[in-house]
Scaffold this motif. Structure first.
Motif, PDB file in Angstrom:
ATOM      1  N   GLU A 106       0.892 -10.057  -4.656  1.00 14.11           N
ATOM      2  CA  GLU A 106       2.129 -10.381  -3.947  1.00 14.11           C
ATOM      3  C   GLU A 106       3.350 -10.078  -4.816  1.00 14.11           C
ATOM      4  N   GLN A 107       3.228 -10.436  -6.116  1.00 12.31           N
ATOM      5  CA  GLN A 107       4.346 -10.154  -7.024  1.00 12.31           C
ATOM      6  C   GLN A 107       4.573  -8.636  -7.169  1.00 12.31           C
ATOM      7  N   LEU A 108       3.436  -7.891  -7.280  1.00 13.00           N
ATOM      8  CA  LEU A 108       3.572  -6.436  -7.434  1.00 13.00           C
ATOM      9  C   LEU A 108       4.149  -5.819  -6.166  1.00 13.00           C
ATOM     10  N   ASN A 109       3.697  -6.320  -5.014  1.00 15.48           N
ATOM     11  CA  ASN A 109       4.218  -5.797  -3.760  1.00 15.48           C
ATOM     12  C   ASN A 109       5.694  -6.116  -3.566  1.00 15.48           C
ATOM     13  N   SER A 110       6.135  -7.223  -4.137  1.00 12.78           N
ATOM     14  CA  SER A 110       7.531  -7.622  -3.968  1.00 12.78           C
ATOM     15  C   SER A 110       8.472  -6.764  -4.829  1.00 12.78           C
ATOM     16  N   ILE A 111       7.994  -6.271  -6.017  1.00 10.42           N
ATOM     17  CA  ILE A 111       8.852  -5.462  -6.884  1.00 10.42           C
ATOM     18  C   ILE A 111       8.761  -3.971  -6.576  1.00 10.42           C
ATOM     19  N   THR A 112       7.695  -3.548  -5.895  1.00  7.90           N
ATOM     20  CA  THR A 112       7.480  -2.113  -5.646  1.00  7.90           C
ATOM     21  C   THR A 112       8.606  -1.473  -4.840  1.00  7.90           C
ATOM     22  N   PRO A 113       9.080  -2.071  -3.737  1.00  6.18           N
ATOM     23  CA  PRO A 113      10.188  -1.423  -2.993  1.00  6.18           C
ATOM     24  C   PRO A 113      11.440  -1.222  -3.830  1.00  6.18           C
ATOM     25  N   ALA A 114      11.783  -2.254  -4.627  1.00  2.00           N
ATOM     26  CA  ALA A 114      12.972  -2.136  -5.480  1.00  2.00           C
ATOM     27  C   ALA A 114      12.782  -1.046  -6.529  1.00  2.00           C
ATOM     28  N   LEU A 115      11.554  -0.984  -7.072  1.00  3.34           N
ATOM     29  CA  LEU A 115      11.264   0.035  -8.084  1.00  3.34           C
ATOM     30  C   LEU A 115      11.359   1.437  -7.458  1.00  3.34           C
ATOM     31  N   GLN A 116      10.798   1.609  -6.281  1.00  4.39           N
ATOM     32  CA  GLN A 116      10.853   2.896  -5.614  1.00  4.39           C
ATOM     33  C   GLN A 116      12.302   3.311  -5.309  1.00  4.39           C
ATOM     34  N   GLU A 117      13.110   2.353  -4.912  1.00  2.00           N
ATOM     35  CA  GLU A 117      14.525   2.631  -4.647  1.00  2.00           C
ATOM     36  C   GLU A 117      15.242   3.088  -5.914  1.00  2.00           C
ATOM     37  N   MET A 118      14.946   2.396  -7.031  1.00  2.00           N
ATOM     38  CA  MET A 118      15.561   2.775  -8.300  1.00  2.00           C
ATOM     39  C   MET A 118      15.079   4.155  -8.757  1.00  2.00           C
ATOM     40  N   GLN A 119      13.814   4.456  -8.523  1.00  2.00           N
ATOM     41  CA  GLN A 119      13.294   5.783  -8.873  1.00  2.00           C
ATOM     42  C   GLN A 119      13.985   6.871  -8.061  1.00  2.00           C
ATOM     43  N   MET A 120      14.204   6.621  -6.782  1.00  2.00           N
ATOM     44  CA  MET A 120      14.903   7.580  -5.941  1.00  2.00           C
ATOM     45  C   MET A 120      16.345   7.766  -6.427  1.00  2.00           C
ATOM     46  N   ARG A 121      16.963   6.644  -6.816  1.00  2.00           N
ATOM     47  CA  ARG A 121      18.322   6.742  -7.355  1.00  2.00           C
ATOM     48  C   ARG A 121      18.351   7.585  -8.636  1.00  2.00           C
ATOM     49  N   LYS A 122      17.356   7.371  -9.482  1.00  2.00           N
ATOM     50  CA  LYS A 122      17.300   8.133 -10.737  1.00  2.00           C
ATOM     51  C   LYS A 122      17.124   9.621 -10.457  1.00  2.00           C
ATOM     52  N   GLU A 123      16.238   9.944  -9.507  1.00  2.00           N
ATOM     53  CA  GLU A 123      16.031  11.356  -9.187  1.00  2.00           C
ATOM     54  C   GLU A 123      17.320  11.996  -8.665  1.00  2.00           C
ATOM     55  N   ALA A 124      18.015  11.253  -7.790  1.00  2.00           N
ATOM     56  CA  ALA A 124      19.266  11.783  -7.254  1.00  2.00           C
ATOM     57  C   ALA A 124      20.311  11.937  -8.363  1.00  2.00           C
ATOM     58  N   ARG A 125      20.401  10.925  -9.244  1.00  2.00           N
ATOM     59  CA  ARG A 125      21.356  10.982 -10.356  1.00  2.00           C
ATOM     60  C   ARG A 125      21.003  12.100 -11.327  1.00  2.00           C
ATOM     61  N   LEU A 126      19.700  12.245 -11.609  1.00  2.00           N
ATOM     62  CA  LEU A 126      19.250  13.307 -12.515  1.00  2.00           C
ATOM     63  C   LEU A 126      19.591  14.681 -11.940  1.00  2.00           C
TER      64      LEU A 126
END
Length: 488
Positions: A106-126
């Motif tokens: 449950e904890q991993l599932n709760s952080i995964t969406p936020a992590l994926q969003e941050m990864q997408m932001r990083k890719e766009a910023r990169l």
């Protein structure tokens, strides 16, 4: 875990067919029917119990490994999330729960969406960083004049908006510098095209000698070289073309003036001038605003230069003729005045200059007119003396004629009478008596002339004999006086 020892009999229908107890009960029935020994039964049951324990252990280990992996995944996700926040320069992310509760999954599932969003932001910023830095490198290569062959390296530890804005500011600065340099290059290209057009040159060859990227219609993918070296070369080329243009302008201007002067000297007709009228107009202006295409080509200059040379030769011929006329005039004046030819050395030099074509028509006329004026002036100053000399010479000639005539008369015609002889003798005596006064007057006039001009008065200067008449005249008078005295 329970033991696999046999229990009392129980109806098989009371146990599910898939349970261990049912299977053990069925195994016991088989052994009873077969007559399996008790020891063998115990050994088999122990083996079964050991195998069951191993299966359970593997399951426990597998479950434990899954738990460890979940802990590790959760820790890595949290660490990656934190690093993404730091690299993107953000303090927090609204979609991430502040406290982690519930099971590991449950904890991993709760952080995964936020992590994926941050990864997408990083890719766009990169991607933004790569685009900006690629453009920076491309423009920098154009300004530096080196090929664009270096790989782009982005510092992923700092992908903050602040850093991106710094790169964007640098890019804008480089774009402005590039724009300024491109404008400068275009200015140089326009000047080169204008100079080349006027002088009949090929601007493409000139630009390609500087750099091929400067040619119009060059490959768009080719990096434009706008380095300091290219700008310096373009500036040097423009200065060279400007200097060449000015030299041709000066030469054309000089040839135009010479041509106009020759036309005026030689009275050239308008029909003969017409082919060079346009060149004359060009030669009258020092700027390039009135110059048309091909007006300063080498062919144009050579054409008018050839015409000037032709007219120069014609002028030299006519000037030689004019010089000979003036020289003949001077000779005639000198001959009439019994003067030697003056300025002979100077006139020989003038003739040499005429043949070389370096003499000016007006200067020649002025010089020769000055010579004529000076010769006439000296001839005028000598006129009074020369008139006296000629009178004296005529008197001497007449007296001699009378003497000879009288001698002949006495020889051939003594009988005609003495009165004629006496009459002639008297006439000769009168002439002789006038000669001393005439001689004294000539001597006085000559001395005054010599003092004023500080030079010796020559008669027939070609033989350089001074008018030495006094000793001869004295002797002549004595002889004549003695002769006529004896006759009287």
């Amino acid at each position: 875990m329970g033991s696999l020892k046999m229990t009392g009999k129980a109806p098989c229908a009371a146990l599910p067919e898939s349970s261990c107890a049912y299977l053990l009960q069925e195994l016991k029935m088989i052994w009873d029917e077969v007559g399996q020994e008790e020891n063998e039964r115990e050994r088999i049951l122990q083996e079964l119990e050991q195998e069951c324990q191993e299966v359970y252990r593997r399951k426990v280990n597998s479950a434990n490994m899954s738990r460890i992996q979940l802990h590790q995944a959760l820790a890595e996700s949290e660490a990656e999330f934190t690093n993404l926040l730091l690299s993107l320069g953000e303090r927090s992310f609204p979609g991430r729960p502040e406290k982690m509760t519930g099971t590991l999954k449950e904890q991993l599932n709760s952080i995964t969406p936020a992590l994926q969003e941050m990864q997408m932001r990083k890719e766009a910023r990169l991607k933004q960083f790569i685009e900006v830095q690629t453009e920076i490198q491309r423009i920098t290569s154009e300004i530096a004049g080196r090929p664009e062959n270096e790989a782009i390296t982005v510092n992923q530890e700092d992908l903050s908006l602040k850093k991106l804005e710094e790169h964007q500011s640098e890019l804008q600065r480089l774009k402005r510098e590039k724009s300024d340099r491109l404008c400068k290059v275009e200015e140089y290209k326009v000047l080169i095209h204008n100079y080349a057009k006027i002088m009949g040159m090929d601007p493409s060859k000139i630009l390609s000698n500087v750099h091929t990227s400067l040619l119009d219609g060059a490959n768009d993918q080719q990096t434009k070289n706008i380095s300091d070296d290219i700008l310096n070369k373009l500036n040097t080329m423009v200065q060279q073309l400007k200097e060449e243009k000015n030299q041709r302008m000066d030469k054309l201007h000089s040839l135009g003036k010479a041509l106009t002067k020759l036309w005026n000297i030689l009275d050239t007709t308008m029909e003969e001038r017409r082919p060079y009228g346009e060149i004359k107009i060009y030669s009258m202006t020092s700027g390039s605003s009135m110059l048309g295409p091909g007006s300063l080509t080498l062919e144009t200059i050579q054409k008018i230069e050839s015409e000037v040379q032709r007219l120069d030769h014609l002028k030299a011929s006519k000037m030689k003729e004019l010089f000979m006329i003036k020289q003949t005039e001077i000779k005639e004046i000198c001959k009439k005045s019994h003067m030697d030819m003056p300025y002979q050395t100077e006139m020989n030099k003038i003739m040499d200059v005429i043949m070389s074509g370096d003499v000016d028509h007006d200067d020649l006329l002025k010089t020769m007119d000055e010579y004529i004026y000076k010769v006439k002036e000296e001839a005028t100053s000598r006129k009074e003396i020369m008139d006296k000399v000629e009178k004296w010479m005529a008197s001497c000639d007449e007296e001699r004629w009378l003497e000879e005539y009288s001698r002949d008369e006495r020889r051939y015609s003594i009988s005609r009478g003495a009165h004629k002889h006496l009459k002639r003798a008297e006439r000769a005596r009168i002439i002789v008596n006038k000669i001393p006064g005439l001689v004294e007057l000539l001597m006085a006039k000559t001395e005054i002339w010599e003092q004023e001009r500080e030079k010796v008065f020559y008669y027939d200067e070609s033989i350089k004999q001074r008018l030495q008449y006094q000793p001869w005249l004295k002797y002549y008078l004595e002889q004549q006086t003695s002769y006529y005295g004896s006759t009287t």
